[in-house]
Design an enzyme around this catalytic site. Sequence first.
Site, mmCIF file in Angstrom:
data_model
loop_
_atom_site.group_PDB
_atom_site.id
_atom_site.type_symbol
_atom_site.label_atom_id
_atom_site.label_comp_id
_atom_site.label_asym_id
_atom_site.label_seq_id
_atom_site.Cartn_x
_atom_site.Cartn_y
_atom_site.Cartn_z
ATOM 1 C CG HIS A 193 116.535 88.942 -73.350
ATOM 2 N ND1 HIS A 193 115.825 88.512 -72.264
ATOM 3 C CD2 HIS A 193 115.857 90.007 -73.848
ATOM 4 C CE1 HIS A 193 114.760 89.276 -72.092
ATOM 5 N NE2 HIS A 193 114.759 90.198 -73.053
ATOM 6 C CD GLU A 239 107.347 90.316 -80.650
ATOM 7 O OE1 GLU A 239 107.991 91.203 -80.066
ATOM 8 O OE2 GLU A 239 106.310 89.798 -80.183
#
Length: 342
Positions: free
Chosen positions: A145, A75
């Site tokens: 998540h 990321e």
Amino acid sequence: ATTTSSSSSDDYDSSLLSRMNLFTAVNDAMRIALESDDSAVVFGEDVAFGGVFRCSMDLRDKFGSDRVFNTPLSENGIAGFAIGYASMGGTAIGEIQFADYIFPAMDQIVNEMAKFRYRSGNQWNCGGVTLRAPCGAVGHGGHYHSQSPESFLAHIPGIVVVMPRGPKAAKGLLLSSIRSKDPVVFLEPKALYRAAVEDVPVDDYELELGKAEVMRKGSDVTVVGWGGHLRVLEEACDVAAMEGISCELIDLQTIIPWDKATIVESVQKTGKLVVSHEAPLTNGFGAEIVASLQTDCFDALEAPLQRVCGYDTPFPLVFEKEYLPSSSKNVEAIRLVMEYAK
């Protein structure tokens, strides 16, 4: 108060509308961006194959592997590449596979992306960056998540943070974000990718960033939220209506810069405010709204300002239903402010 979004599907002939869900609306926005801007590229983990949620489906076939491509599982690298590419004049549309994964990229976002223009005295910028990230509860995501990191991001001067509530808003806001002269983090409520379906203009259109939308007008209580949580707040307002309580429901749409004026106008009329979001209560973005409204609307207030939010715990798996600020919790807050104001 009136609706303040700059455009909507009402501006288009019905023959130019198409039924889309959230992920197809996002896909359509990226397709238009790639078609209209030769410098635009789409990249991230698995995006060449359509991505985990299929948002980039078929884009590589249409535009080629030099414009739609996979990245390593980094990321920080995705954000860094986006900054570098945009600093050279390109349009970078990066995907962080889940908003929960954005934290390894925070150094690039906070110390490079947000400060790039400022530290140069406006001699250069990376305004062409848009980082997309699926966020929020989905029913079974658990700790890693399900999170909603908008308040972390809102604390970073120099970026724009957007979270749409459905397909129409998503397409228009995403196109505005991609074309913005400022870097944008675009948070997409993943629970809505397939659940939310609307008639969406097939043409190229933009919705103004920094503008809230009054979803329904009311006179008794102002209710404010954003993203997928608006479904819950709509239910709460429906229940309140059956009890004779008129709620004015506002979708913030852009977290930063947020449309304070629209909310102030509403609260000066109703005298009451309920703000609700999935993220934890403490230092959630609702706290900023409440603090600002306490100052700007003090003389108009008829009841204590209410926040209905997630708990100050890690996002749970088996206790997700208990954790989330449900419609019933919001109805309780609406009843509370009405009772207090009697």
